[in-house]
Motif scaffolding. Sequence first.
Motif, short mmCIF file in Angstrom:
data_model
loop_
_atom_site.label_atom_id
_atom_site.label_comp_id
_atom_site.label_asym_id
_atom_site.label_seq_id
_atom_site.Cartn_x
_atom_site.Cartn_y
_atom_site.Cartn_z
N ASP A 188 0.82 -1.21 0.00
CA ASP A 188 0.00 0.00 0.00
C ASP A 188 0.86 1.26 0.00
O ASP A 188 0.50 2.27 0.58
N PHE A 189 2.02 1.19 -0.69
CA PHE A 189 2.92 2.34 -0.75
C PHE A 189 3.58 2.35 -2.12
O PHE A 189 3.62 1.33 -2.83
N PRO A 190 4.12 3.51 -2.54
CA PRO A 190 4.78 3.60 -3.84
C PRO A 190 6.00 2.68 -3.90
O PRO A 190 6.71 2.51 -2.91
N MET A 191 6.24 2.08 -5.07
CA MET A 191 7.38 1.19 -5.26
C MET A 191 8.21 1.70 -6.43
O MET A 191 7.96 1.33 -7.59
N PRO A 192 9.19 2.56 -6.17
CA PRO A 192 9.97 3.18 -7.24
C PRO A 192 10.80 2.17 -8.02
O PRO A 192 11.29 1.18 -7.47
N MET A 193 10.93 2.42 -9.32
CA MET A 193 11.78 1.61 -10.21
C MET A 193 11.37 0.14 -10.21
O MET A 193 12.21 -0.75 -10.36
N GLN A 194 10.09 -0.11 -10.08
CA GLN A 194 9.60 -1.49 -10.05
C GLN A 194 9.79 -2.17 -11.41
O GLN A 194 9.58 -1.57 -12.46
N LEU A 195 10.20 -3.44 -11.36
CA LEU A 195 10.39 -4.24 -12.55
C LEU A 195 9.30 -5.31 -12.63
O LEU A 195 8.74 -5.72 -11.61
N THR A 196 9.05 -5.79 -13.84
CA THR A 196 8.17 -6.95 -13.96
C THR A 196 8.96 -8.20 -13.55
O THR A 196 10.21 -8.20 -13.53
N ALA A 197 8.24 -9.26 -13.23
CA ALA A 197 8.89 -10.51 -12.86
C ALA A 197 9.75 -11.03 -14.01
O ALA A 197 10.84 -11.57 -13.80
N GLU A 198 9.27 -10.83 -15.23
CA GLU A 198 10.02 -11.30 -16.41
C GLU A 198 11.32 -10.52 -16.59
O GLU A 198 12.36 -11.10 -16.93
N GLN A 199 11.27 -9.21 -16.37
CA GLN A 199 12.50 -8.40 -16.47
C GLN A 199 13.52 -8.84 -15.43
O GLN A 199 14.71 -8.99 -15.73
N ALA A 200 13.05 -9.04 -14.21
CA ALA A 200 13.95 -9.47 -13.14
C ALA A 200 14.53 -10.85 -13.43
O ALA A 200 15.73 -11.09 -13.22
N ALA A 201 13.70 -11.76 -13.93
CA ALA A 201 14.15 -13.12 -14.23
C ALA A 201 15.23 -13.11 -15.31
O ALA A 201 16.23 -13.82 -15.22
N ARG A 202 15.03 -12.31 -16.35
CA ARG A 202 16.03 -12.22 -17.42
C ARG A 202 17.35 -11.70 -16.88
O ARG A 202 18.43 -12.20 -17.24
N HIS A 203 17.28 -10.68 -16.02
CA HIS A 203 18.50 -10.10 -15.46
C HIS A 203 19.25 -11.14 -14.62
O HIS A 203 20.47 -11.29 -14.75
N ILE A 204 18.53 -11.85 -13.77
CA ILE A 204 19.16 -12.85 -12.91
C ILE A 204 19.76 -13.98 -13.75
O ILE A 204 20.92 -14.38 -13.54
N ALA A 205 18.98 -14.52 -14.68
CA ALA A 205 19.45 -15.64 -15.50
C ALA A 205 20.68 -15.26 -16.32
O ALA A 205 21.57 -16.09 -16.54
N ARG A 206 20.74 -14.01 -16.76
CA ARG A 206 21.89 -13.55 -17.55
C ARG A 206 23.16 -13.47 -16.71
O ARG A 206 24.26 -13.74 -17.19
N ARG A 207 23.00 -13.16 -15.41
CA ARG A 207 24.16 -12.99 -14.54
C ARG A 207 24.65 -14.29 -13.89
O ARG A 207 25.82 -14.41 -13.53
#
Length: 257
Positions: A188-207
């Motif tokens: 119930d609060f603002p979440m700055p720079m929020q990513l989609t689950a797919e964006q986060a998954a791609r970033h993690i899998a790439r690293r």
Amino acid sequence: MKIWLSGASSGLGLALARQLLSDGHQVAVSARRAEPLQTLAGDFPGQVLVLPADLTDASSVAQLAQTLQHHWAQLDMAILNAGTCEYMDVQHYQHALLEHVVRTNLFSASLCIEHLLPLLRRSAHGHLVAIGSSATFFPLPRAEAYGASKAALRYLMESLRVDLAAEHIAVTLVSPGFIDTPLTAQNDFPMPMQLTAEQAARHIARRLPAQPQEINFPRVFIAILKLLNHLPAALRLAVGQYLSRNAKEDQSNKEHP
């Protein structure tokens, strides 16, 4: 590569499972609910091992490890993703809430490590990964239970990194910012720079192939939190109080539009 992933029924876990499977890996997936895991297996025939389990229960985790050993004999990577996020109302402090969150986020990870380390040791490039949180970089309002559990997980992983180095088992801690998942949808609060689950998954899998000690993102958000944490104590407290007031106002506005 043979990978085990917990919390794979929704959110980041499901997105990460799909990304790893799309990259051609064999993935064993665990969660309490079997149905989403079966759906995933149907989408990637021959690549998915479905292992539903309650990771807070020692006997359930032991059975999971036995089944995994029977099918694969060894494990190249274990990703500890299962967890929960629940916020504390300090006006009604509840030890039971903290105990529940710590059991889910920390003790379940410890149980899995105990039973899966022997399988990682059989791999020539064993890799232990845990999904932590950017909340460990700066104390946030109402995050007493969640932050404490993730801070403890951070220390656990950093200590394991030291002790497992001699065995050539890499240890990676992933500390993401806000990700759009069923859990964060309740915030119930603002979440700055929020990513989609797919964006986060791609970033993690790439690293992950590089087996880094840490994967922190988004970079700007993490940098801001780390900068805030290096402020003098009085200023850190003032920033925390400001964030706390804003969180209360946002909650009140949602309850009384």
